[in-house]
Scaffold this motif. Structure first.
Motif, PDB file in Angstrom:
ATOM      1  N   GLU A  43       0.666  -1.231  -0.187  1.00  0.00           N
ATOM      2  CA  GLU A  43      -0.009  -0.171  -0.194  1.00  0.00           C
ATOM      3  C   GLU A  43       0.955   1.331  -0.091  1.00  0.00           C
ATOM      4  O   GLU A  43       0.483   2.240  -0.689  1.00  0.00           O
ATOM      5  CB  GLU A  43      -0.995   0.038   1.423  1.00  0.00           C
ATOM      6  N   SER A 477     -16.562   1.006  -9.308  1.00  0.00           N
ATOM      7  CA  SER A 477     -15.509   0.751  -8.892  1.00  0.00           C
ATOM      8  C   SER A 477     -15.040  -0.257  -7.786  1.00  0.00           C
ATOM      9  O   SER A 477     -15.575  -0.101  -6.507  1.00  0.00           O
ATOM     10  CB  SER A 477     -14.971   2.466  -8.295  1.00  0.00           C
ATOM     11  N   SER A 479     -12.027  -1.227  -6.518  1.00  0.00           N
ATOM     12  CA  SER A 479     -10.937  -0.949  -5.967  1.00  0.00           C
ATOM     13  C   SER A 479     -10.251   0.118  -6.487  1.00  0.00           C
ATOM     14  O   SER A 479     -10.746   0.550  -7.659  1.00  0.00           O
ATOM     15  CB  SER A 479      -9.813  -2.245  -5.833  1.00  0.00           C
ATOM     16  N   ARG A 480      -9.071   0.753  -6.063  1.00  0.00           N
ATOM     17  CA  ARG A 480      -8.507   1.780  -6.606  1.00  0.00           C
ATOM     18  C   ARG A 480      -8.139   1.540  -8.111  1.00  0.00           C
ATOM     19  O   ARG A 480      -8.008   2.449  -8.747  1.00  0.00           O
ATOM     20  CB  ARG A 480      -7.091   2.059  -5.616  1.00  0.00           C
ATOM     21  N   ARG A 481      -7.708   0.395  -8.585  1.00  0.00           N
ATOM     22  CA  ARG A 481      -7.188  -0.058  -9.858  1.00  0.00           C
ATOM     23  C   ARG A 481      -8.255  -0.774 -10.587  1.00  0.00           C
ATOM     24  O   ARG A 481      -7.789  -1.065 -11.668  1.00  0.00           O
ATOM     25  CB  ARG A 481      -6.040  -0.411  -9.780  1.00  0.00           C
ATOM     26  N   SER A 482      -9.304  -1.204 -10.353  1.00  0.00           N
ATOM     27  CA  SER A 482     -10.470  -2.074 -10.842  1.00  0.00           C
ATOM     28  C   SER A 482     -11.697  -1.356 -11.011  1.00  0.00           C
ATOM     29  O   SER A 482     -12.157  -1.015 -10.076  1.00  0.00           O
ATOM     30  CB  SER A 482     -10.295  -3.482 -10.290  1.00  0.00           C
TER      31      SER A 482
END
Length: 623
Positions: A43, A477, A479-482
């Motif tokens: 993280e 959304s 997660s932050r990237r998916s």
């Protein structure tokens, strides 16, 4: 001569040794973080400006820089503070061996502080719960003081919608074993508009600007009306820059002047744009990726009004037809935002274009020309209601073999007919709600599009049918990237004559990079079932599901499923089995949206045939 030669030799010598004296980039070998008992290293690593590259392409490596190392230590410290570790300490160090650096961060977390109580006073228009939500400040949650000032600014912006433009907010955190937060709000007085001042244009043009504004002197200050007024000024197509700024009147705490600052485009200009982008090739299909561009001449202010005149030539070469034949279109148009003193953005244009016709294996072109009247009402920045009236003609020199079935003996006869000129009149309506958080890279929100078209009937012409097409997309959304993206499309045609040639592909078709990626363009259903002439349907259902993962700033990966049904009658539509394709895609982010490369494999009845896999290349996300 010798003097100048000597100077040149000395200059080259100094420059050469200066280059040799420069330090070579120091490669980062590893990053070690210790003492982080509460926050995992995976993280923290994405927060760093300096980091080594890895084989999964998640991170792009950087060179070592001692100054950036100190900034990375501050970034880690602020991140821990944002999680409630107010006493955190971060020590950075590094080791150099033969131009290779190993970086170390040693963290002392200290105690994590939680919010025990939030006391709010002075709030009139917002409840305590609303204020806590805006500030993201809740009891029994870690105290985050890092972004508190930014959230205070968001709270002040929210109060502006109640005409409280000059509010003051004071936040006092009292720290002991926990954090007791006291918030004192002075909303101030209601703010009114005193006057409007226009800068950047001639005084004679002021009346054209003032009629676009949705506020008058003496109105309460309303940020929503300010934003709508800015949008209306942009919609004129005259101004390259529009800004509306409230300025406090001296010696008053309840009056503002609105300063309207404008910069004009050139009144008369040539413009051209080219590239690889989605292009609308047919009335009944989603835009297709194509190599295209246009050149346009525009007069932005006819007779010193907000009316525009333009003439435009467009060319598009579709990727999925191997650039066989281009689509050409030429327009001459006139548009204005005001008609008889009523604001009703309207455009009238005449057009000529060529359409690609997939009748047989050989690809031919059909000419289309006519007159188009379109009117649009913008609901917000990307949502609108639009109606379009079209008087058009189709012409080609092909001979069409229409099948005529005689019911008495079921005999089939061939009837050859050369259609030189087909007239068609239509009226269409579109309601488009775009509530995505980002137009090109959506992470949350939804898009709803409702399209209805009526051809013939009271309008005349040689075609008489109705068409309804519904589309809904949602974005979640994970997660932050998916991101999980889902789209549903449903369509129906009424009164379509099956003997008519579908010149502009008004029937529903599937196949291609814009819907069912496992099939060739338009060829989800064909006459001989093996890639012949495309067959359209009266009923259509389509669903697309994509799981989008952003690996780093520029590279992403998509896992997708596409499913569809296409039929000419309701009974078959209900009992038909959906066709599916599945695959994987890669995206590269650009300022104009993602460029994507998809590989899809079609299957029906769980019968997957890898040899039928298809590669699609496109720009922007499928939806």
């Amino acid at each position: 001569m010798y003097k100048y030669f000597s100077i040149a030799i000395v200059s080259y010598y100094i420059a050469f040794h200066s280059l040799l004296g420069q330090e070579l980039p120091i490669k980062i070998n590893s990053i070690t973080i210790s003492g982080n008992n509460s926050i995992p290293q995976k993280e923290l690593i994405p927060l760093l400006r300096q980091r080594p590259s890895n084989f999964s392409f998640t991170f792009k490596g950087t060179s070592f820089n001692n100054r950036l190392l100190k900034m990375d230590a501050i970034t880690i410290k602020n991140y821990f503070i944002s999680k409630g570790f107010l006493l955190v300490d971060v020590k950075e160090s590094y080791e150099l061996k033969e131009d290779i650096a190993d970086i170390n961060f040693n963290i002392y977390e200290g105690k994590q502080f939680f919010v025990s109580k939030v006391t709010i006073s002075g709030n009139e228009h917002l409840s305590d719960t609303q204020i806590k939500s805006i500030l993201n400040l809740w009891e029994d949650e870690p105290f985050n003081g890092v972004l508190l000032n930014e959230r205070v600014a968001a709270l002040q912006k929210r109060l502006e919608y109640f005409s409280r433009l000059f509010s003051t907010i004071e936040i006092k955190p009292i720290i002991s074993d926990s954090v007791d937060v006291k918030i004192t709000i002075d909303e101030g007085k209601d703010v009114y508009i005193n006057s409007t001042l226009i800068e950047g244009i001639d005084a004679s043009d002021s009346i054209l600007v003032l009629r676009e504004l949705l506020f008058i002197l003496g109105d309460n200050y309303d940020p929503e009306m300010i934003q709508k007024s800015k949008r209306r000024l942009r919609e004129t197509g005259i101004y390259s820059m529009v800004n509306l700024l409230p300025v406090k009147v001296s010696d008053s705490d309840s009056l503002v002047n609105i300063i309207v600052t404008l910069n004009k485009y050139k009144q008369r200009e040539w413009s051209s744009v080219g590239g690889y982008e989605p292009v609308e090739f047919y009335e009944g299909l989603d835009p297709l990726p194509a190599l295209g561009g246009f050149i346009e001449w525009r007069n932005r202010s006819i007779l010193k009004t907000n009316s525009n005149f333009s003439t435009k030539f467009l060319i598009g070469l579709p990727w999925e037809t191997n650039f066989t034949l281009p689509r050409l279109r030429y327009d001459i148009g006139f548009d204005t935002n005001w008609i008889l003193g009523i604001r009703w953005p309207t455009k009238v244009s005449s057009f000529y274009e060529t359409l690609i016709n997939y009748d047989q294996e050989n690809i031919d072109q059909v000419e289309r020309y006519g007159l188009e009247l379109s009117q649009i009402i913008m609901l917000d920045e990307r949502s609108y209601f639009q109606n379009i009236t079209v008087w058009e003609n189709f012409s080609d020199n092909k001979t069409d073999n229409n099948l005529i079935v005689v019911a008495d003996n079921a005999d089939i006869y061939q009837n050859s007919a050369s259609i030189k000129n087909l007239q068609q009149r239509s009226l269409s309506f579109r309601l488009h709600f775009d509530k995505k958080d980002d137009a090109l890279f959506p992470k949350k929100g939804y898009l709803l599009d409702v399209y209805f078209k009526s051809t013939g009937y009271f309008l005349g012409g040689e075609r008489d049918y109705r068409k309804l097409d519904l589309s809904f997309s949602s974005f979640h959304s994970l997660s932050r990237r998916s991101i999980l993206a889902i789209r549903f499309k449903a369509g129906r045609l009424w009164s379509w004559d099956q003997s008519d040639i579908d010149y502009s592909y008004e029937k529903f078709y599937l196949g291609g990079s814009s819907n069912m990626r496992g099939w060739e363009i338009l060829k989800y259903k064909t006459e001989d079932g093996s890639g012949g002439k495309p067959v359209g349907g009266i009923y259509r259902f389509l669903t697309n599901l994509e799981f989008r993962i952003q690996l780093n700033e520029s590279l992403g990966i998509n896992i997708f499923y596409d499913g569809g049904i296409l039929s000419d009658n309701y009974q078959n539509f209900i009992i038909s089995q959906m066709g599916w394709d599945t695959g994987i895609g890669f995206t590269i982010s650009t300022p104009l949206g993602p460029v994507r490369l998809d590989y899809a494999i079609p299957f029906i009845d769980s019968n997957i045939k890898f040899e039928n896999g298809k590669i699609n290349f496109g720009v922007q996300y499928l939806f």
